[in-house]
Design an enzyme around this catalytic site. Sequence first.
Site, mmCIF file in Angstrom:
data_model
loop_
_atom_site.group_PDB
_atom_site.id
_atom_site.type_symbol
_atom_site.label_atom_id
_atom_site.label_comp_id
_atom_site.label_asym_id
_atom_site.label_seq_id
_atom_site.Cartn_x
_atom_site.Cartn_y
_atom_site.Cartn_z
ATOM 1 N N ASP A 1 -13.660 -12.545 -16.121
ATOM 2 C CA ASP A 1 -12.923 -12.961 -14.927
ATOM 3 C C ASP A 1 -13.409 -12.192 -13.700
ATOM 4 O O ASP A 1 -12.610 -11.716 -12.888
ATOM 5 C CB ASP A 1 -11.414 -12.763 -15.147
ATOM 6 C CG ASP A 1 -10.565 -13.382 -14.040
ATOM 7 O OD1 ASP A 1 -11.048 -14.310 -13.378
ATOM 8 O OD2 ASP A 1 -9.419 -12.918 -13.837
ATOM 9 N N ASP B 1 -3.890 -5.852 -7.677
ATOM 10 C CA ASP B 1 -4.253 -7.199 -8.119
ATOM 11 C C ASP B 1 -3.127 -7.840 -8.921
ATOM 12 O O ASP B 1 -2.498 -7.212 -9.768
ATOM 13 C CB ASP B 1 -5.523 -7.135 -8.979
ATOM 14 C CG ASP B 1 -5.955 -8.502 -9.440
ATOM 15 O OD1 ASP B 1 -6.409 -9.291 -8.592
ATOM 16 O OD2 ASP B 1 -5.810 -8.802 -10.640
ATOM 17 N N GLU C 1 -2.036 -7.843 -3.340
ATOM 18 C CA GLU C 1 -2.717 -9.121 -3.534
ATOM 19 C C GLU C 1 -1.658 -10.115 -4.018
ATOM 20 O O GLU C 1 -1.506 -10.355 -5.202
ATOM 21 C CB GLU C 1 -3.865 -8.987 -4.540
ATOM 22 C CG GLU C 1 -4.786 -10.203 -4.595
ATOM 23 C CD GLU C 1 -4.513 -11.141 -5.764
ATOM 24 O OE1 GLU C 1 -4.887 -12.330 -5.682
ATOM 25 O OE2 GLU C 1 -3.938 -10.689 -6.776
ATOM 26 N N ARG D 1 -6.168 -2.073 -3.953
ATOM 27 C CA ARG D 1 -5.783 -3.487 -3.905
ATOM 28 C C ARG D 1 -5.024 -3.788 -5.192
ATOM 29 O O ARG D 1 -5.593 -3.771 -6.281
ATOM 30 C CB ARG D 1 -7.018 -4.371 -3.787
ATOM 31 C CG ARG D 1 -6.736 -5.874 -3.838
ATOM 32 C CD ARG D 1 -8.049 -6.642 -3.867
ATOM 33 N NE ARG D 1 -7.885 -8.080 -3.968
ATOM 34 C CZ ARG D 1 -7.747 -8.760 -5.105
ATOM 35 N NH1 ARG D 1 -7.718 -8.118 -6.271
ATOM 36 N NH2 ARG D 1 -7.629 -10.078 -5.093
ATOM 37 N N ARG E 1 -16.788 -20.566 -8.438
ATOM 38 C CA ARG E 1 -16.564 -19.611 -7.345
ATOM 39 C C ARG E 1 -17.783 -18.725 -7.120
ATOM 40 O O ARG E 1 -17.940 -18.148 -6.033
ATOM 41 C CB ARG E 1 -15.328 -18.753 -7.643
ATOM 42 C CG ARG E 1 -14.016 -19.522 -7.562
ATOM 43 C CD ARG E 1 -12.850 -18.680 -7.989
ATOM 44 N NE ARG E 1 -12.951 -18.250 -9.380
ATOM 45 C CZ ARG E 1 -12.050 -17.489 -9.995
ATOM 46 N NH1 ARG E 1 -10.985 -17.064 -9.327
ATOM 47 N NH2 ARG E 1 -12.198 -17.147 -11.257
ATOM 48 N N HIS F 1 -13.633 -13.643 -2.030
ATOM 49 C CA HIS F 1 -14.365 -13.892 -3.264
ATOM 50 C C HIS F 1 -13.790 -15.071 -4.028
ATOM 51 O O HIS F 1 -14.427 -15.626 -4.920
ATOM 52 C CB HIS F 1 -14.312 -12.651 -4.162
ATOM 53 C CG HIS F 1 -12.964 -12.448 -4.787
ATOM 54 N ND1 HIS F 1 -11.864 -12.034 -4.063
ATOM 55 C CD2 HIS F 1 -12.526 -12.630 -6.063
ATOM 56 C CE1 HIS F 1 -10.814 -11.951 -4.866
ATOM 57 N NE2 HIS F 1 -11.181 -12.311 -6.067
#
Length: 644
Positions: free
Chosen positions: A138, A281, A323, A279, A517, A392
């Site tokens: 991932d 997540d 996030e 960050r 992506r 991203h």
Amino acid sequence: MAQVDPLLPLDAGAVRHAFDDDREADTFALRLKRYGPELQESLRAVYGDQIGALLPELLEVMLHAFHTRPADLKRLDEARLLRPDWLQQPDMVGYVAYADRFAGTLRGVQDHVPYLEGLGIKYLHLMPLLRPRDGENDGGYAVADYRAVRPDLGSMDDLSALAADLRGRGISLVLDLVLNHVAQEHDWAQQARAGDPVYRDYFHLFPDRSGPDQYERTLPEIFPDFAPGNFTWNDEVEGWVWTTFNTYQWDLNWGNPAVLREFVELILYLANRGVEVFRLDAIAFLWKRPGTDCQNQPEVHHLTRALRACARIVAPAVAFKAEAIVAPAELIHYLGTRDHHGRVSDMAYHNSLMVQLWSSLASRNVRLFEEALRAFPPKPTNTTWGMYVRCHDDIGWAVSDEDAARVGLSGPGHRHFLSDFYSGEFPGSFARGLVFQHNPQTGDRRISGSCASLAGLEAALDAGDPRQTDLAVRRILLLHAVTLGFGGVPLLYMGDELALLNDPDYGDTPEHALDNRWVHRPRMDWARAQEAAADPSTPHGRVNSGLRHLIAARRGLAHLHASVESRPVDSPDPCVLLLRRDHPQGVLLGVYNFSEHTINFPAWALRDQLGPQALDHLAGSAFTFGHAPVVLDPYRALWLTAAP
């Protein structure tokens, strides 16, 4: 704040035995007295009487981390306490990159720090680099070891050396901290599979489908194409494991206070390695409650506030970024409301801003943009937004039906239009994007693509069309002008400063082939960087020089301090967005033409906001607002303040 009986020692005498230095003891005790009640209150709200055993363990973890914190980082702590708005300053501009795609290794990143410094970067977010599982992971968010770096990137010592170099240049290192889940190869998961009851309780495990079926009634699917459902059977566990994102990512049980203790220790360990911003997540997913979508539960905000309090006690130089890609009414809670006001995360992504940028660019209409911004409640003044043109991730069209209805649009219809437009299916579209995760049940179609390709540069260059190339460059710079002029921390995704296009070869890497992506995660083109610097007349050079000019202009504008909010002003032209910032030094008005047409904009609309004369801080032009309209070239941006 509610009063609670103190279970933590809140005076210097109670912790002095742990210190050889009285000044250090006083420093720790003062912070404990300041943040201890917040910590205790939030933990009690989540864990109840279990905090009697938890708090002494946390105190031991914090004392160890404080004693082992390097001297230069302790000095940074003191500097940040004297300047708590460091993350809100107008010169704070972020850069986001995968370390390997930017420069190969952490040492390679360090070699290119002067490039970032020259660009005006003060905040470097390196995408997931803690050791993930091998193979599919991932994009690095399936962490197998939080205390190690990916072997191909280097070592923890390399990370510390990079952080020290950045710190010496005034650049803060930002890393992802994946809170919701770990890789199934993580030691905790391995111990759980081996049958250890302590570690089995770190996860959500079910012996049969009764529990999962109850939750699934109200749970959405995050990746319906390649990870349908939210639970995975595991033979070794002899049960169903909660796996929100992928089968190999096991959701953690934050109802177990031991999980919180583990993450306090990890945060402080990484902070002592030089990480300045975390960050957080997938923060919205931490707490599971039957009958809900298991997102944005109240316990999430208590847990975040508790983690922040621990960080403030040991390492007050550290900041948290949430996030949380959620609706505005939910998003504000990640910055803090009511008792949590300004005490949760220091920063959150303004994901609606990105969506509305692309929406207005496609529709040439800003009415929905205005409505979406009005839906945002005011944030705490000590917090900041993170704004971005691209990131991203894919673009999910988070357009609410209510906002759309207020401007006469159908929410589903507009989302369908945006997906068609940015996948290139809509007649006359300039964009080249890819559909990501089409969900036939909901009609949801997210979009992948680089900023430059979505803004039309790829199609224009392929067609050899100078006019369309010029318009594409203007679009790119307009998008960045809005984010840089919005107030907060503008985040540049690697390569956007060079207008890098989609990577047509992303599928050549087997683990990337099923995830498009990666089309907008190309490797850094250092030859293009040299060319852009040498020749600012090329399309890529124009974007690079234009973006550097925007950053320089932003740096000199006190009006862009993030304590002030941008708010929309009614515009007489549906193509032109007006954003007003009321700063103590005066009004800053952003004027943005979201069309390829030259617009004769009524001067009275600007005079009403600024008075008869104004200065544009982007072009250095002076305006006198009389009867003649103000001519706005295609995709023109103005940052106006009243003339002295």
